[in-house]
Design a protein around this motif. Structure first.
Motif, PDB file in Angstrom:
ATOM      1  N   ILE A   1      10.541  -5.313 -38.496  1.00 23.30           N
ATOM      2  CA  ILE A   1      10.703  -4.190 -37.573  1.00 23.30           C
ATOM      3  C   ILE A   1      11.974  -3.407 -37.895  1.00 23.30           C
ATOM      4  CG2 ILE A   1      11.096  -3.580 -35.148  1.00 23.30           C
ATOM      5  CD1 ILE A   1       9.303  -5.992 -34.425  1.00 23.30           C
ATOM      6  N   ASN A   2      13.020  -4.110 -38.304  1.00 23.94           N
ATOM      7  CA  ASN A   2      14.296  -3.467 -38.629  1.00 23.94           C
ATOM      8  C   ASN A   2      14.298  -2.809 -40.008  1.00 23.94           C
ATOM      9  OD1 ASN A   2      15.309  -4.373 -36.192  1.00 23.94           O
ATOM     10  ND2 ASN A   2      16.225  -6.223 -37.061  1.00 23.94           N
ATOM     11  N   GLY A   3      13.238  -3.040 -40.781  1.00 21.54           N
ATOM     12  CA  GLY A   3      13.158  -2.440 -42.111  1.00 21.54           C
ATOM     13  C   GLY A   3      13.841  -3.251 -43.191  1.00 21.54           C
ATOM     14  N   ASP A   4      14.205  -4.495 -42.900  1.00 17.20           N
ATOM     15  CA  ASP A   4      14.888  -5.340 -43.882  1.00 17.20           C
ATOM     16  C   ASP A   4      13.935  -6.237 -44.658  1.00 17.20           C
ATOM     17  OD1 ASP A   4      17.414  -4.352 -43.149  1.00 17.20           O
ATOM     18  OD2 ASP A   4      17.525  -5.734 -41.454  1.00 17.20           O
ATOM     19  N   LEU A   5      12.687  -6.283 -44.255  1.00 23.03           N
ATOM     20  CA  LEU A   5      11.686  -7.132 -44.914  1.00 23.03           C
ATOM     21  C   LEU A   5      10.375  -6.371 -44.966  1.00 23.03           C
ATOM     22  CD1 LEU A   5      10.607  -9.861 -46.002  1.00 23.03           C
ATOM     23  CD2 LEU A   5      10.345 -10.608 -43.625  1.00 23.03           C
ATOM     24  N   ASP A   6       9.788  -6.245 -46.159  1.00 23.46           N
ATOM     25  CA  ASP A   6       8.518  -5.532 -46.277  1.00 23.46           C
ATOM     26  C   ASP A   6       7.351  -6.474 -45.984  1.00 23.46           C
ATOM     27  OD1 ASP A   6       7.077  -6.400 -49.017  1.00 23.46           O
ATOM     28  OD2 ASP A   6       9.244  -6.410 -49.320  1.00 23.46           O
ATOM     29  N   ILE A   7       6.217  -5.906 -45.644  1.00 22.26           N
ATOM     30  CA  ILE A   7       5.078  -6.695 -45.182  1.00 22.26           C
ATOM     31  C   ILE A   7       4.540  -7.611 -46.272  1.00 22.26           C
ATOM     32  CG2 ILE A   7       3.416  -4.887 -45.760  1.00 22.26           C
ATOM     33  CD1 ILE A   7       3.273  -7.353 -42.779  1.00 22.26           C
ATOM     34  N   HIS A   8       4.550  -7.156 -47.535  1.00 23.69           N
ATOM     35  CA  HIS A   8       3.989  -7.976 -48.614  1.00 23.69           C
ATOM     36  C   HIS A   8       4.825  -9.241 -48.834  1.00 23.69           C
ATOM     37  CE1 HIS A   8       1.203  -4.783 -49.452  1.00 23.69           C
ATOM     38  NE2 HIS A   8       2.187  -3.922 -49.642  1.00 23.69           N
ATOM     39  N   THR A   9       6.147  -9.092 -48.787  1.00 25.20           N
ATOM     40  CA  THR A   9       7.018 -10.264 -48.895  1.00 25.20           C
ATOM     41  C   THR A   9       6.905 -11.125 -47.654  1.00 25.20           C
ATOM     42  OG1 THR A   9       8.547  -8.934 -50.228  1.00 25.20           O
ATOM     43  CG2 THR A   9       9.382 -11.021 -49.365  1.00 25.20           C
ATOM     44  N   GLY A  10       6.730 -10.481 -46.494  1.00 23.52           N
ATOM     45  CA  GLY A  10       6.563 -11.221 -45.245  1.00 23.52           C
ATOM     46  C   GLY A  10       5.333 -12.107 -45.264  1.00 23.52           C
TER      47      GLY A  10
ATOM     48  N   ASN B   1      15.223 -21.537 -42.305  1.00 20.99           N
ATOM     49  CA  ASN B   1      16.425 -21.398 -43.121  1.00 20.99           C
ATOM     50  C   ASN B   1      16.675 -19.929 -43.457  1.00 20.99           C
ATOM     51  OD1 ASN B   1      17.479 -21.239 -46.225  1.00 20.99           O
ATOM     52  ND2 ASN B   1      18.481 -22.905 -45.127  1.00 20.99           N
ATOM     53  N   LEU B   2      15.636 -19.221 -43.865  1.00 22.88           N
ATOM     54  CA  LEU B   2      15.767 -17.792 -44.176  1.00 22.88           C
ATOM     55  C   LEU B   2      16.128 -16.998 -42.923  1.00 22.88           C
ATOM     56  CD1 LEU B   2      12.708 -17.259 -46.562  1.00 22.88           C
ATOM     57  CD2 LEU B   2      15.127 -17.221 -47.196  1.00 22.88           C
ATOM     58  N   ALA B   3      15.522 -17.370 -41.794  1.00 18.48           N
ATOM     59  CA  ALA B   3      15.797 -16.671 -40.544  1.00 18.48           C
ATOM     60  C   ALA B   3      17.247 -16.857 -40.119  1.00 18.48           C
ATOM     61  CB  ALA B   3      14.864 -17.176 -39.442  1.00 18.48           C
ATOM     62  N   SER B   4      17.757 -18.074 -40.290  1.00 20.72           N
ATOM     63  CA  SER B   4      19.150 -18.355 -39.932  1.00 20.72           C
ATOM     64  C   SER B   4      20.113 -17.541 -40.787  1.00 20.72           C
ATOM     65  CB  SER B   4      19.427 -19.850 -40.097  1.00 20.72           C
ATOM     66  OG  SER B   4      20.790 -20.138 -39.823  1.00 20.72           O
ATOM     67  N   ARG B   5      19.825 -17.471 -42.071  1.00 23.40           N
ATOM     68  CA  ARG B   5      20.683 -16.694 -42.975  1.00 23.40           C
ATOM     69  C   ARG B   5      20.610 -15.213 -42.659  1.00 23.40           C
ATOM     70  NH1 ARG B   5      18.784 -18.335 -48.733  1.00 23.40           N
ATOM     71  NH2 ARG B   5      20.170 -16.584 -49.261  1.00 23.40           N
ATOM     72  N   TYR B   6      19.403 -14.753 -42.294  1.00 26.99           N
ATOM     73  CA  TYR B   6      19.253 -13.343 -41.941  1.00 26.99           C
ATOM     74  C   TYR B   6      20.035 -13.024 -40.672  1.00 26.99           C
ATOM     75  CZ  TYR B   6      17.160  -9.007 -40.285  1.00 26.99           C
ATOM     76  OH  TYR B   6      16.973  -7.728 -39.801  1.00 26.99           O
ATOM     77  N   SER B   7      19.943 -13.914 -39.678  1.00 31.22           N
ATOM     78  CA  SER B   7      20.672 -13.705 -38.426  1.00 31.22           C
ATOM     79  C   SER B   7      22.173 -13.623 -38.678  1.00 31.22           C
ATOM     80  CB  SER B   7      20.364 -14.837 -37.439  1.00 31.22           C
ATOM     81  OG  SER B   7      19.002 -14.819 -37.063  1.00 31.22           O
ATOM     82  N   ASP B   8      22.669 -14.518 -39.541  1.00 27.46           N
ATOM     83  CA  ASP B   8      24.098 -14.497 -39.871  1.00 27.46           C
ATOM     84  C   ASP B   8      24.496 -13.182 -40.538  1.00 27.46           C
ATOM     85  OD1 ASP B   8      24.413 -17.015 -38.848  1.00 27.46           O
ATOM     86  OD2 ASP B   8      24.321 -18.045 -40.778  1.00 27.46           O
TER      87      ASP B   8
ATOM     88  N   ILE C   1      23.252 -10.207 -40.112  1.00 28.57           N
ATOM     89  CA  ILE C   1      23.254  -9.021 -39.247  1.00 28.57           C
ATOM     90  C   ILE C   1      24.201  -9.163 -38.060  1.00 28.57           C
ATOM     91  CG2 ILE C   1      20.916  -8.375 -39.883  1.00 28.57           C
ATOM     92  CD1 ILE C   1      19.911  -9.546 -37.304  1.00 28.57           C
ATOM     93  N   THR C   2      24.712 -10.375 -37.840  1.00 27.65           N
ATOM     94  CA  THR C   2      25.657 -10.569 -36.734  1.00 27.65           C
ATOM     95  C   THR C   2      27.092 -10.688 -37.220  1.00 27.65           C
ATOM     96  OG1 THR C   2      25.267 -12.976 -36.796  1.00 27.65           O
ATOM     97  CG2 THR C   2      23.935 -11.668 -35.262  1.00 27.65           C
ATOM     98  N   GLY C   3      27.287 -10.576 -38.527  1.00 26.42           N
ATOM     99  CA  GLY C   3      28.641 -10.611 -39.056  1.00 26.42           C
ATOM    100  C   GLY C   3      29.081 -11.964 -39.555  1.00 26.42           C
ATOM    101  N   GLY C   4      28.196 -12.960 -39.427  1.00 24.58           N
ATOM    102  CA  GLY C   4      28.571 -14.286 -39.892  1.00 24.58           C
ATOM    103  C   GLY C   4      28.549 -14.401 -41.404  1.00 24.58           C
ATOM    104  N   SER C   5      27.857 -13.488 -42.058  1.00 28.28           N
ATOM    105  CA  SER C   5      27.779 -13.497 -43.513  1.00 28.28           C
ATOM    106  C   SER C   5      27.840 -12.057 -44.013  1.00 28.28           C
ATOM    107  CB  SER C   5      26.473 -14.159 -43.975  1.00 28.28           C
ATOM    108  OG  SER C   5      26.301 -14.028 -45.363  1.00 28.28           O
ATOM    109  N   GLU C   6      28.640 -11.834 -45.029  1.00 31.45           N
ATOM    110  CA  GLU C   6      28.774 -10.484 -45.576  1.00 31.45           C
ATOM    111  C   GLU C   6      27.626 -10.130 -46.517  1.00 31.45           C
ATOM    112  OE1 GLU C   6      32.540 -10.132 -47.432  1.00 31.45           O
ATOM    113  OE2 GLU C   6      33.693 -10.429 -45.591  1.00 31.45           O
TER     114      GLU C   6
END
Length: 263
Positions: A154-163, A176-183, A185-190
């Protein structure tokens, strides 16, 4: 996206398609289809173009739609079916298909399933003019993909084919991928998650590195005679172990040598 480009196109060739609107309770009208065109027209008017102070609109009355559902669901159906899906992002399409899936469920629950006469995928395909295969990809993602990764679409960071590829992976991998993605976009990971690269890495892991030959000047060459001697002693040790079930008496030095072999 690209509203300025659309405004320039409308300025050059005119508005080729009217807006789809529905009367609101306050005497105004809601835009059901053509939001990008509406925003582009707004840009032209702000720039002083009086030509688009009034534009043609198709007025839709959701209450007239012959579906066995409440007016709110009919309204939802109109919104989901009056947009040009070619102009929508994958995230927008996922939200629209989610809405149409809800409409389908309500129609079926109200006893209108026989009148629809088609599967969910085909109902959505006919309503959106998307191919059944494309609709199935979105339905698969909606059913199997981690919720956080749906937000990434929805945010445009993942395309449907890869999804779709990630949706077929185990829950632990998705989390694991979701956790890294959350980090990210929340500033936990650059570092932003590159989902395409991650799928490639998961599906095609790098082969284990081969042990490199020792080239140091300190290296010692072990000859075949030495190895044969070790193998011979190993056979003798196995024989002793069978003969003496309670253990074998050896000198402290021999025990030390055996300890070194274990290392």
């Amino acid at each position: 996206d690209r509203i300025s480009e659309l405004a320039e196109s409308i300025s050059d060739v005119g508005l080729q398609q009217p807006l789809n609107v529905a009367a609101a309770d306050d005497g105004m009208y809601d835009v059901l289809g053509g939001q990008r065109r509406y925003l582009a027209i707004g840009q032209l008017r702000e720039a002083g173009n009086k030509k688009y102070d009034e534009v043609p609109c198709t007025v839709v009355n959701p209450q007239n739609i012959d579906l066995p559902v409440d007016d709110e669901t009919k309204y939802l159906y109109v919104i989901a079916t009056t947009n040009d899906y070619r102009d929508l992002t994958d995230g927008d399409k996922l939200l629209r298909i989610r809405q149409l899936s809800e409409v389908y469920d309500k129609i079926s629950k109200a006893g209108g399933g026989d009148r629809i006469g088609k599967r969910r995928r085909d109902f959505i395909s006919d309503s959106t003019q998307m191919s059944p295969r494309s609709v199935q990809d979105f339905l698969s993602v909606e059913k199997k993909l981690d919720d956080t990764l749906k937000d990434a679409i929805i945010n445009g960071d993942l395309d449907i084919h890869t999804g779709v590829k990630i949706a077929s992976m185990p829950a632990s991998t998705q989390q694991n991928l979701a956790s890294r993605y959350s980090d990210s976009i929340t500033g936990g990971s650059e570092e932003k998650v590159d989902f395409v690269a991650e799928v490639e890495r998961i599906n095609n892991p790098a082969p284990p590195k081969k042990e490199q030959n020792i080239t140091s000047s300190d290296a010692i060459v072990i000859g075949k005679e030495y190895i044969d001697n070790i193998l011979s002693q190993s056979k003798d040790l196995k024989l002793y172990a069978k003969m003496f079930s309670n253990g074998i008496s050896v000198s402290a030095k021999s025990k030390e040598r055996l300890d070194n072999c274990l290392l």
